[in-house]
Design a protein around this motif. Structure first.
Motif, PDB file in Angstrom:
ATOM      1  N   UNK A  95       0.865  -1.198  -0.418  1.00  8.89           N
ATOM      2  CA  UNK A  95       0.188  -0.097   0.492  1.00  8.89           C
ATOM      3  C   UNK A  95       1.023   1.361  -0.442  1.00  8.89           C
ATOM      4  N   UNK A  96       1.646   1.233   0.710  1.00  6.76           N
ATOM      5  CA  UNK A  96       2.784   2.439   1.163  1.00  6.76           C
ATOM      6  C   UNK A  96       3.447   2.603   0.222  1.00  6.76           C
ATOM      7  N   UNK A  97       3.789   1.729  -0.479  1.00 11.31           N
ATOM      8  CA  UNK A  97       5.021   1.843  -1.591  1.00 11.31           C
ATOM      9  C   UNK A  97       3.827   2.682  -3.177  1.00 11.31           C
ATOM     10  N   UNK A  98       2.577   1.556  -2.923  1.00 13.68           N
ATOM     11  CA  UNK A  98       2.071   2.479  -4.438  1.00 13.68           C
ATOM     12  C   UNK A  98       2.201   3.883  -4.052  1.00 13.68           C
ATOM     13  N   UNK A  99       1.305   4.210  -2.748  1.00 18.02           N
ATOM     14  CA  UNK A  99       1.019   5.705  -2.499  1.00 18.02           C
ATOM     15  C   UNK A  99       2.031   6.288  -2.888  1.00 18.02           C
ATOM     16  N   UNK A 100       3.726   6.555  -2.489  1.00 17.11           N
ATOM     17  CA  UNK A 100       4.606   7.068  -2.538  1.00 17.11           C
ATOM     18  C   UNK A 100       4.733   7.260  -4.060  1.00 17.11           C
ATOM     19  N   UNK A 101       4.503   6.370  -4.652  1.00 11.83           N
ATOM     20  CA  UNK A 101       5.382   5.792  -5.541  1.00 11.83           C
ATOM     21  C   UNK A 101       4.179   6.730  -6.934  1.00 11.83           C
ATOM     22  N   UNK A 102       3.393   7.242  -7.029  1.00 13.29           N
ATOM     23  CA  UNK A 102       2.048   7.291  -7.243  1.00 13.29           C
ATOM     24  C   UNK A 102       2.366   9.061  -7.020  1.00 13.29           C
ATOM     25  N   UNK A 103       2.407   9.393  -5.920  1.00 10.82           N
ATOM     26  CA  UNK A 103       2.343  10.888  -4.961  1.00 10.82           C
ATOM     27  C   UNK A 103       3.876  11.073  -5.645  1.00 10.82           C
ATOM     28  N   UNK A 154       7.617   1.224   9.141  1.00 14.89           N
ATOM     29  CA  UNK A 154       9.095   1.222   8.909  1.00 14.89           C
ATOM     30  C   UNK A 154       9.587   1.722   7.930  1.00 14.89           C
ATOM     31  N   UNK A 155       9.410   0.444   7.429  1.00 12.58           N
ATOM     32  CA  UNK A 155       9.506   0.089   5.487  1.00 12.58           C
ATOM     33  C   UNK A 155       8.759   1.126   4.665  1.00 12.58           C
ATOM     34  N   UNK A 156       7.597   1.646   4.927  1.00  7.81           N
ATOM     35  CA  UNK A 156       7.124   2.404   3.884  1.00  7.81           C
ATOM     36  C   UNK A 156       8.255   3.724   4.739  1.00  7.81           C
ATOM     37  N   UNK A 157       8.249   4.378   5.463  1.00  9.26           N
ATOM     38  CA  UNK A 157       9.003   5.292   5.919  1.00  9.26           C
ATOM     39  C   UNK A 157      10.135   5.414   5.380  1.00  9.26           C
ATOM     40  N   UNK A 158      11.236   3.972   5.464  1.00  9.52           N
ATOM     41  CA  UNK A 158      12.103   4.315   4.478  1.00  9.52           C
ATOM     42  C   UNK A 158      12.117   4.830   2.998  1.00  9.52           C
ATOM     43  N   UNK A 159      11.080   4.123   2.444  1.00 13.20           N
ATOM     44  CA  UNK A 159      10.614   4.179   0.541  1.00 13.20           C
ATOM     45  C   UNK A 159      10.409   5.779   0.463  1.00 13.20           C
ATOM     46  N   UNK A 160       9.993   6.501   1.962  1.00  9.46           N
ATOM     47  CA  UNK A 160       9.788   7.519   1.462  1.00  9.46           C
ATOM     48  C   UNK A 160      10.881   8.572   1.189  1.00  9.46           C
ATOM     49  N   UNK A 161      11.895   8.070   2.219  1.00 17.60           N
ATOM     50  CA  UNK A 161      13.092   8.648   2.652  1.00 17.60           C
ATOM     51  C   UNK A 161      13.744   8.425   1.141  1.00 17.60           C
ATOM     52  N   UNK A 162      13.818   7.082   0.640  1.00 16.47           N
ATOM     53  CA  UNK A 162      14.836   6.611  -0.613  1.00 16.47           C
ATOM     54  C   UNK A 162      14.334   7.926  -1.718  1.00 16.47           C
ATOM     55  N   UNK A 163      12.384   8.137  -1.414  1.00 12.65           N
ATOM     56  CA  UNK A 163      11.893   8.547  -2.916  1.00 12.65           C
ATOM     57  C   UNK A 163      12.073   9.861  -3.493  1.00 12.65           C
ATOM     58  N   UNK A 164      12.943  10.701  -2.301  1.00  9.80           N
ATOM     59  CA  UNK A 164      13.326  12.321  -2.045  1.00  9.80           C
ATOM     60  C   UNK A 164      12.113  13.042  -2.060  1.00  9.80           C
ATOM     61  N   UNK A 165      10.704  12.944  -1.968  1.00 16.29           N
ATOM     62  CA  UNK A 165       9.649  13.650  -1.575  1.00 16.29           C
ATOM     63  C   UNK A 165      10.149  14.706   0.218  1.00 16.29           C
ATOM     64  N   UNK A 166       9.411  15.194   0.020  1.00 16.94           N
ATOM     65  CA  UNK A 166       9.681  15.799   0.839  1.00 16.94           C
ATOM     66  C   UNK A 166       8.031  15.149   1.642  1.00 16.94           C
ATOM     67  N   UNK A 167       8.522  14.911   3.152  1.00 16.85           N
ATOM     68  CA  UNK A 167       7.915  14.061   3.777  1.00 16.85           C
ATOM     69  C   UNK A 167       7.872  14.557   5.402  1.00 16.85           C
ATOM     70  N   UNK A 168       6.493  14.176   6.301  1.00 18.88           N
ATOM     71  CA  UNK A 168       7.184  14.139   7.608  1.00 18.88           C
ATOM     72  C   UNK A 168       6.175  13.025   8.223  1.00 18.88           C
ATOM     73  N   UNK A 169       6.583  12.003   8.802  1.00 17.29           N
ATOM     74  CA  UNK A 169       5.696  11.444   9.841  1.00 17.29           C
ATOM     75  C   UNK A 169       4.945  11.522  11.369  1.00 17.29           C
ATOM     76  N   UNK A 170       3.844  11.305  11.353  1.00 15.16           N
ATOM     77  CA  UNK A 170       3.099  11.647  12.715  1.00 15.16           C
ATOM     78  C   UNK A 170       3.597  10.273  13.028  1.00 15.16           C
ATOM     79  N   UNK A 171       3.469   9.905  14.875  1.00 12.19           N
ATOM     80  CA  UNK A 171       3.211   8.609  14.657  1.00 12.19           C
ATOM     81  C   UNK A 171       2.519   9.012  16.309  1.00 12.19           C
ATOM     82  N   UNK A 172       1.598   7.619  16.356  1.00  7.91           N
ATOM     83  CA  UNK A 172       0.121   7.868  17.638  1.00  7.91           C
ATOM     84  C   UNK A 172       0.549   7.829  18.498  1.00  7.91           C
ATOM     85  N   UNK A 173      -0.122   7.747  19.454  1.00  5.31           N
ATOM     86  CA  UNK A 173      -0.282   7.406  20.807  1.00  5.31           C
ATOM     87  C   UNK A 173      -1.621   6.610  20.536  1.00  5.31           C
TER      88      UNK A 173
END
Length: 321
Positions: A95-103, A154-173
């Protein structure tokens, strides 16, 4: 003059996504575009009735996402493991790879990802089957002792980092609205009781008022991401409304409702994944104790989060009094 800055919101009919759409509508700086698997659902029709653009997009289908995200400036996204949905889903990583790649393909400028840390990594493999955190049994891929320690979110976050997209992650309780959404706060003959499996009465839990704090964090990041001096991209922001023990939470509710509220540690919920999740959260005091509340990095950007006291007054009182 109407804004031309479009933000795609995936999961727009769910708890987090709908709150983000609402915040964007009320603020007016950005135009929300609701991305959903079913544009004809009742929730989708309600969004359309309010003038929200609703577009079909499936996180399991990159082509549909490319179409849905085209023309958007930013994306708010989340992924869900299959066991937590009503339908079979591909793995969170897919799911994450698809969203990031499309973005990336359509030129999205900023990506906000609602995520969680890996309990498997944090615990060195001790807690390896918590689907909420690690997608442990999503997509038919059960984790084994030999599975990699960095898992789906966390793999999605690593994929985001490698994509060179500007991004930020929110970690929730833990979601504060679970008091009623998951029936955590139950009526008793003498008042109310909170029952949580595996949780020590002295351990802390991180609580997040999702409907208030997630959209506030999101819009704050959206308004600041294009300022290089803010140094936002690539950062992880814990979004926590309060960190406290369950007996302390019971005390706050008791004061609000003017009734007796007790806390009980259950031996088991009957659902192994939940038991393991709460055991891990108990052992690690909710996971975010190193970050002050409210998050000073988000506060410095202008975020004004709702407090636990406000949550009690505006959300708990009218539901349980």
């Amino acid at each position: 003059m109407p804004s031309s800055r479009v933000v795609a919101v995936l999961g727009a009919t769910g708890l987090q996504g709908s709150a983000v759409v609402e915040r964007l509508l009320n603020d007016g700086t950005f135009i929300p575009r609701a991305i959903t698997r079913d544009p004809e659902s009742e929730a989708s029709r309600k969004l359309k009735a309010r003038g929200v653009e609703v577009v079909k997009g499936d996180s399991g289908d990159k082509a549909s996402l490319v179409n849905a995200l085209r023309g958007t400036e930013a994306v708010f996204a989340m992924t869900l493991p299959s066991p937590l949905t009503l339908v079979e889903m591909p793995s969170e990583e897919t799911q994450g790879r698809n969203i990031v790649a499309a973005a990336k393909e359509v030129g999205v400028k900023f990506f906000v990802f609602s995520s969680l840390p890996s309990l498997k990594r944090i615990s060195g493999g001790k807690y390896s089957n918590v689907a909420h955190y690690d997608g442990a049994i999503s997509g038919g891929r059960p984790l084994t002792p030999c599975s990699p320690l960095n898992t789906d979110k966390e793999e999605i976050e690593q994929y985001l980092k490698a994509s060179d997209l500007a991004y930020a992650s929110l970690h929730l309780g833990g979601f504060t609205s679970n008091l009623w959404r998951r029936n955590t706060l139950k009526k008793t003959p003498t008042g109310f009781n909170i029952s949580i499996p595996k949780y020590s009465p002295t351990a802390l839990q991180a609580f997040t008022w999702v409907e208030n704090n997630v959209p506030e964090a999101t819009i704050t990041l959206l308004k600041n991401y294009d300022d290089p001096s803010r140094d936002i991209s690539g950062k992880v922001y814990p979004v926590v409304t309060a960190t406290m023990s369950y007996p302390d939470l019971a005390g706050m509710i008791a004061k609000t409702l003017k009734a007796e509220v007790t806390f009980t540690t259950l031996e088991s919920s009957g659902i192994p994944v939940l038991d393991e999740m709460f055991a891990a959260q108990s052992e690690y005091n909710g996971l975010y104790t190193s970050t002050p509340v409210p998050n000073p990095d988000l506060a410095a950007l202008g975020a004004q989060f709702g407090t636990m006291e406000e949550f009690m007054e505006t959300q708990v009182k009218h539901r349980f009094c």
